[in-house]
Motif scaffolding. Sequence first.
Motif, PDB file in Angstrom:
ATOM      1  N   UNK A  74     -21.997 -64.855 -18.307  1.00 13.71           N
ATOM      2  CA  UNK A  74     -20.847 -64.038 -18.710  1.00 13.71           C
ATOM      3  C   UNK A  74     -21.278 -62.913 -19.638  1.00 13.71           C
ATOM      4  N   UNK A  75     -22.186 -63.267 -20.545  1.00  9.60           N
ATOM      5  CA  UNK A  75     -22.640 -62.277 -21.522  1.00  9.60           C
ATOM      6  C   UNK A  75     -23.351 -61.118 -20.832  1.00  9.60           C
ATOM      7  N   UNK A  76     -24.208 -61.451 -19.849  1.00  5.84           N
ATOM      8  CA  UNK A  76     -24.950 -60.391 -19.144  1.00  5.84           C
ATOM      9  C   UNK A  76     -23.988 -59.496 -18.378  1.00  5.84           C
ATOM     10  N   UNK A  77     -22.962 -60.089 -17.762  1.00  2.87           N
ATOM     11  CA  UNK A  77     -21.964 -59.300 -17.030  1.00  2.87           C
ATOM     12  C   UNK A  77     -21.228 -58.379 -17.998  1.00  2.87           C
ATOM     13  N   UNK A  78     -20.843 -58.924 -19.160  1.00  2.00           N
ATOM     14  CA  UNK A  78     -20.130 -58.117 -20.158  1.00  2.00           C
ATOM     15  C   UNK A  78     -20.984 -56.926 -20.597  1.00  2.00           C
TER      16      UNK A  78
END
Length: 264
Positions: A248-252
């Motif tokens: 999720x963090x990488x997508x954000x």
Amino acid sequence: MQPEKLTITPLAAFQDNYIWCLTKPDSDALVVVDPGDADVVLQFARTTKRQLSSILVTHHHWDHTDGIAALKQHWPNTQIIGPDYEAERIPSLTQTVHDGDIVQLEEFDLQFQVLHLPGHTLGHIAYYQSSVDGAPLLFCGDTLFSAGCGRLFEGSPEQMHQSLQRLMALPNETLIYCTHEYTLANLAFARAVEPDNQAVIAHLTKCQQLRDNQLPTLPSKLATEKAINPFLRCHLPDLQRKYTSSSEQAVFTALRSDKDRFKS
Ligand SMILES: [Zn+2]
């Protein structure tokens, strides 16, 4: 007896800012959030016959704070509440607050909970009210926008992602009072990210109509944001596929940097 209803009025300032004004019919008090411009607040107070009693500040940027000095001159007893972490950069605060504090607005018999939401700036806070006439309220400054989120001027993508996760945990019916009319531009990006998201397309039509009639697209609602705001949708398979990551963090982080470069 039913408490008198709280009214929340947006005052347009500068290019696309809103200064939110809180009033009640049985009181001559006025509370404003992030008054970057004193003139529009003075004008509103005059026409509605109100006296400024409190100012809530979310962060130190000039377009949220530049009106404070003139308002204080006009109403010297106004309480001015803002983030302790940014106190040196916001003149005239009479009360500094941090995460978990409760702000009392005696004039309206209202309480706000302070949430520390670093990302746009490091000391950025929001004011959350859990039960006015049933609908919770959030004044979130430049953290969460409709269909978007604030730029990372001071914080990291990790901090902003964390801050938005905290907002995601609030009740779905929470009304989101952000301080900029960025919705149409944000929706153009949201549509580019998720071309098949019907909620984005429907919201774009609705907001376009509102703007054609010079009406604000705000407040939004958390449930709506969960359906249309790509920054709140990093956990979903479609976005994770697009950015070829299950983090999720990488997508954000990828979304935020795409948005910074996006031209509609
Ligand atoms: Zn800002």
